[in-house]
Design a protein around this motif. Structure first.
Motif, PDB file in Angstrom:
ATOM      1  N   ALA A   1      25.935   2.597   4.448  1.00 20.04           N
ATOM      2  CA  ALA A   1      25.724   2.115   3.086  1.00 20.04           C
ATOM      3  C   ALA A   1      25.959   0.613   2.986  1.00 20.04           C
ATOM      4  O   ALA A   1      25.180  -0.114   2.346  1.00 20.04           O
ATOM      5  CB  ALA A   1      26.648   2.859   2.127  1.00 20.04           C
ATOM      6  N   ILE A   2      27.013   0.133   3.614  1.00 17.72           N
ATOM      7  CA  ILE A   2      27.334  -1.293   3.570  1.00 17.72           C
ATOM      8  C   ILE A   2      26.269  -2.111   4.297  1.00 17.72           C
ATOM      9  O   ILE A   2      25.831  -3.163   3.809  1.00 17.72           O
ATOM     10  CB  ILE A   2      28.727  -1.550   4.172  1.00 17.72           C
ATOM     11  N   GLU A   3      25.848  -1.649   5.455  1.00 16.27           N
ATOM     12  CA  GLU A   3      24.823  -2.363   6.221  1.00 16.27           C
ATOM     13  C   GLU A   3      23.523  -2.487   5.425  1.00 16.27           C
ATOM     14  O   GLU A   3      22.901  -3.557   5.383  1.00 16.27           O
ATOM     15  CB  GLU A   3      24.574  -1.650   7.549  1.00 16.27           C
ATOM     16  N   LEU A   4      23.103  -1.383   4.799  1.00 20.12           N
ATOM     17  CA  LEU A   4      21.861  -1.401   4.032  1.00 20.12           C
ATOM     18  C   LEU A   4      21.990  -2.275   2.783  1.00 20.12           C
ATOM     19  O   LEU A   4      21.082  -3.032   2.451  1.00 20.12           O
ATOM     20  CB  LEU A   4      21.471   0.022   3.631  1.00 20.12           C
ATOM     21  N   ALA A   5      23.119  -2.155   2.081  1.00 19.94           N
ATOM     22  CA  ALA A   5      23.311  -2.941   0.868  1.00 19.94           C
ATOM     23  C   ALA A   5      23.306  -4.439   1.173  1.00 19.94           C
ATOM     24  O   ALA A   5      22.734  -5.239   0.418  1.00 19.94           O
ATOM     25  CB  ALA A   5      24.616  -2.546   0.188  1.00 19.94           C
ATOM     26  N   ALA A   6      23.936  -4.822   2.266  1.00 23.89           N
ATOM     27  CA  ALA A   6      23.972  -6.229   2.645  1.00 23.89           C
ATOM     28  C   ALA A   6      22.560  -6.765   2.888  1.00 23.89           C
ATOM     29  O   ALA A   6      22.273  -7.938   2.611  1.00 23.89           O
ATOM     30  CB  ALA A   6      24.828  -6.412   3.889  1.00 23.89           C
ATOM     31  N   ARG A   7      21.693  -5.894   3.376  1.00 23.62           N
ATOM     32  CA  ARG A   7      20.308  -6.309   3.644  1.00 23.62           C
ATOM     33  C   ARG A   7      19.430  -6.271   2.398  1.00 23.62           C
ATOM     34  O   ARG A   7      18.543  -7.117   2.229  1.00 23.62           O
ATOM     35  CB  ARG A   7      19.718  -5.403   4.732  1.00 23.62           C
ATOM     36  N   LEU A   8      19.673  -5.301   1.503  1.00 20.88           N
ATOM     37  CA  LEU A   8      18.778  -5.075   0.370  1.00 20.88           C
ATOM     38  C   LEU A   8      19.161  -5.816  -0.908  1.00 20.88           C
ATOM     39  O   LEU A   8      18.295  -6.204  -1.689  1.00 20.88           O
ATOM     40  CB  LEU A   8      18.699  -3.572   0.059  1.00 20.88           C
ATOM     41  N   PHE A   9      20.453  -6.020  -1.138  1.00 25.83           N
ATOM     42  CA  PHE A   9      20.888  -6.615  -2.395  1.00 25.83           C
ATOM     43  C   PHE A   9      20.463  -8.082  -2.468  1.00 25.83           C
ATOM     44  O   PHE A   9      20.706  -8.846  -1.526  1.00 25.83           O
ATOM     45  CB  PHE A   9      22.405  -6.533  -2.552  1.00 25.83           C
TER      46      PHE A   9
ATOM     47  N   PHE B   1      29.774  -8.809   3.497  1.00 22.86           N
ATOM     48  CA  PHE B   1      29.670  -8.142   2.199  1.00 22.86           C
ATOM     49  C   PHE B   1      31.055  -8.150   1.546  1.00 22.86           C
ATOM     50  O   PHE B   1      32.034  -7.673   2.139  1.00 22.86           O
ATOM     51  CB  PHE B   1      29.189  -6.698   2.377  1.00 22.86           C
ATOM     52  N   PRO B   2      31.186  -8.694   0.330  1.00 23.07           N
ATOM     53  CA  PRO B   2      32.515  -8.824  -0.295  1.00 23.07           C
ATOM     54  C   PRO B   2      33.161  -7.480  -0.614  1.00 23.07           C
ATOM     55  O   PRO B   2      32.517  -6.585  -1.163  1.00 23.07           O
ATOM     56  CB  PRO B   2      32.226  -9.617  -1.568  1.00 23.07           C
ATOM     57  N   LEU B   3      34.438  -7.345  -0.290  1.00 27.34           N
ATOM     58  CA  LEU B   3      35.157  -6.099  -0.541  1.00 27.34           C
ATOM     59  C   LEU B   3      35.256  -5.813  -2.036  1.00 27.34           C
ATOM     60  O   LEU B   3      35.261  -4.649  -2.451  1.00 27.34           O
ATOM     61  CB  LEU B   3      36.558  -6.169   0.062  1.00 27.34           C
ATOM     62  N   SER B   4      35.327  -6.865  -2.842  1.00 30.70           N
ATOM     63  CA  SER B   4      35.437  -6.686  -4.296  1.00 30.70           C
ATOM     64  C   SER B   4      34.159  -6.142  -4.915  1.00 30.70           C
ATOM     65  O   SER B   4      34.143  -5.783  -6.088  1.00 30.70           O
ATOM     66  CB  SER B   4      35.795  -8.017  -4.959  1.00 30.70           C
ATOM     67  N   SER B   5      33.083  -6.059  -4.131  1.00 31.47           N
ATOM     68  CA  SER B   5      31.816  -5.518  -4.623  1.00 31.47           C
ATOM     69  C   SER B   5      31.604  -4.069  -4.183  1.00 31.47           C
ATOM     70  O   SER B   5      30.498  -3.545  -4.297  1.00 31.47           O
ATOM     71  CB  SER B   5      30.644  -6.384  -4.134  1.00 31.47           C
ATOM     72  N   ILE B   6      32.651  -3.438  -3.658  1.00 30.69           N
ATOM     73  CA  ILE B   6      32.550  -2.045  -3.198  1.00 30.69           C
ATOM     74  C   ILE B   6      33.388  -1.140  -4.095  1.00 30.69           C
ATOM     75  O   ILE B   6      34.550  -1.418  -4.372  1.00 30.69           O
ATOM     76  CB  ILE B   6      33.030  -1.910  -1.744  1.00 30.69           C
ATOM     77  N   MET B   7      32.770  -0.054  -4.552  1.00 29.36           N
ATOM     78  CA  MET B   7      33.468   0.962  -5.321  1.00 29.36           C
ATOM     79  C   MET B   7      33.440   2.277  -4.549  1.00 29.36           C
ATOM     80  O   MET B   7      32.373   2.711  -4.113  1.00 29.36           O
ATOM     81  CB  MET B   7      32.819   1.171  -6.695  1.00 29.36           C
ATOM     82  N   PHE B   8      34.596   2.880  -4.368  1.00 24.65           N
ATOM     83  CA  PHE B   8      34.684   4.192  -3.728  1.00 24.65           C
ATOM     84  C   PHE B   8      34.878   5.247  -4.807  1.00 24.65           C
ATOM     85  O   PHE B   8      35.797   5.163  -5.623  1.00 24.65           O
ATOM     86  CB  PHE B   8      35.846   4.236  -2.735  1.00 24.65           C
ATOM     87  N   GLU B   9      34.019   6.235  -4.819  1.00 26.91           N
ATOM     88  CA  GLU B   9      34.145   7.308  -5.790  1.00 26.91           C
ATOM     89  C   GLU B   9      34.331   8.647  -5.081  1.00 26.91           C
ATOM     90  O   GLU B   9      33.674   8.936  -4.092  1.00 26.91           O
ATOM     91  CB  GLU B   9      32.946   7.355  -6.720  1.00 26.91           C
TER      92      GLU B   9
END
Length: 244
Positions: free
Chosen positions: A52-60, A96-104
């Motif tokens: 998820a992090i790898e894809l988000a870093a590429r897509l966002f 990818f900034p840690l403050s931009s990650i939400m764990f649910e």
């Protein structure tokens, strides 16, 4: 992973995206997760986070300050600090900034050790992560979890959202959740919105963050086109395509 947007009705923009597990043939999360054995849970949970992090870093898009919401399984976390190593490494490698990650975590996974869950949340917050309860109001715990600890955000389950415009009982329950969350300084997100009527009732109830097919369906390894409400003097009137 597929991505579905979370819309901020107050700011009038996309707040972030939830990363959702999908099978190689498009199978939904339930179908995928039921194939994961207890012995595979930890490795599966870790791999999903990294992907998820790898894809988000590429897509966002750069400079948008979007949140990435990742589901995790509390029962797969044996020791919070150790289980975060792969996550922290993936975020560092992808810048990818840690403050931009939400764990649910979902209420639908029964948590028998609330002390362990509290330790997980405490450790995650040390690193700047946002925490959330998913499927709130339809799982094993509900309000009891808010007594033991307070997450940053709760996601009201779609069973309470479906048809809320024609259900005084659902409206009363959601109003109660919003009031309790406000008292505890917890952000509320409503998921599973499929109609304009549902959106309007939730917005009037003070729900700021919203998610559902009415805005966009999840897109596999890409960001979908997002349809957002167009406000007029008479209220919402149609949808407009939101730029990615």
């Amino acid at each position: 992973m597929a991505f579905q947007p979370i819309y901020d009705a107050v700011a009038g923009r996309v707040w972030g995206y939830e990363a959702l597990v999908r099978g190689v043939a498009g199978e939904g999360a339930y179908e995928v997760l039921r194939r994961v054995s207890p012995e595979q849970k930890y490795r599966f949970d870790q791999d999903c986070r990294v992907k998820a992090i790898e894809l988000a870093a590429r897509l966002f898009p750069a400079g948008e300050n979007l949140m990435l919401s990742i589901n995790f399984m509390p029962n797969a976390v044996y020791e919070p600090a150790a289980c975060l190593r792969a996550t922290l490494l993936a975020a560092a490698k992808a810048d990818f900034p840690l403050s931009s990650i939400m764990f649910e975590f979902t209420e639908n996974e029964e948590v028998t050790d609330t002390a362990h869950l509290t330790n997980i949340i405490t450790e995650y917050r040390k690193h700047g992560f946002i925490t959330a309860i998913d499927d709130f109001g339809a799982g094993h715990a509900g309000l009891g979890l808010l007594v033991d600890f307070q997450p940053d955000l709760i996601k009201i389950d779609m069973k309470l959202i479906r048809g809320i415009d024609g259900s005084p009982a659902r409206q009363a329950v959601v109003a109660g959740i919003v009031a309790i969350a406000g008292y505890l300084n917890i952000t509320v997100l409503a998921e599973g919105i499929e109609t304009e009527a549902e959106y309007r009732v939730l917005q009037a109830a003070g729900v700021r963050l919203l998610q559902g097919y009415w805005f966009a369906k999840p897109a596999f390894e890409q960001l979908p086109e997002i349809h957002v409400p167009v406000a007029t003097a008479g209220g919402v009137q149609g949808l407009a395509v939101f730029p990615r």
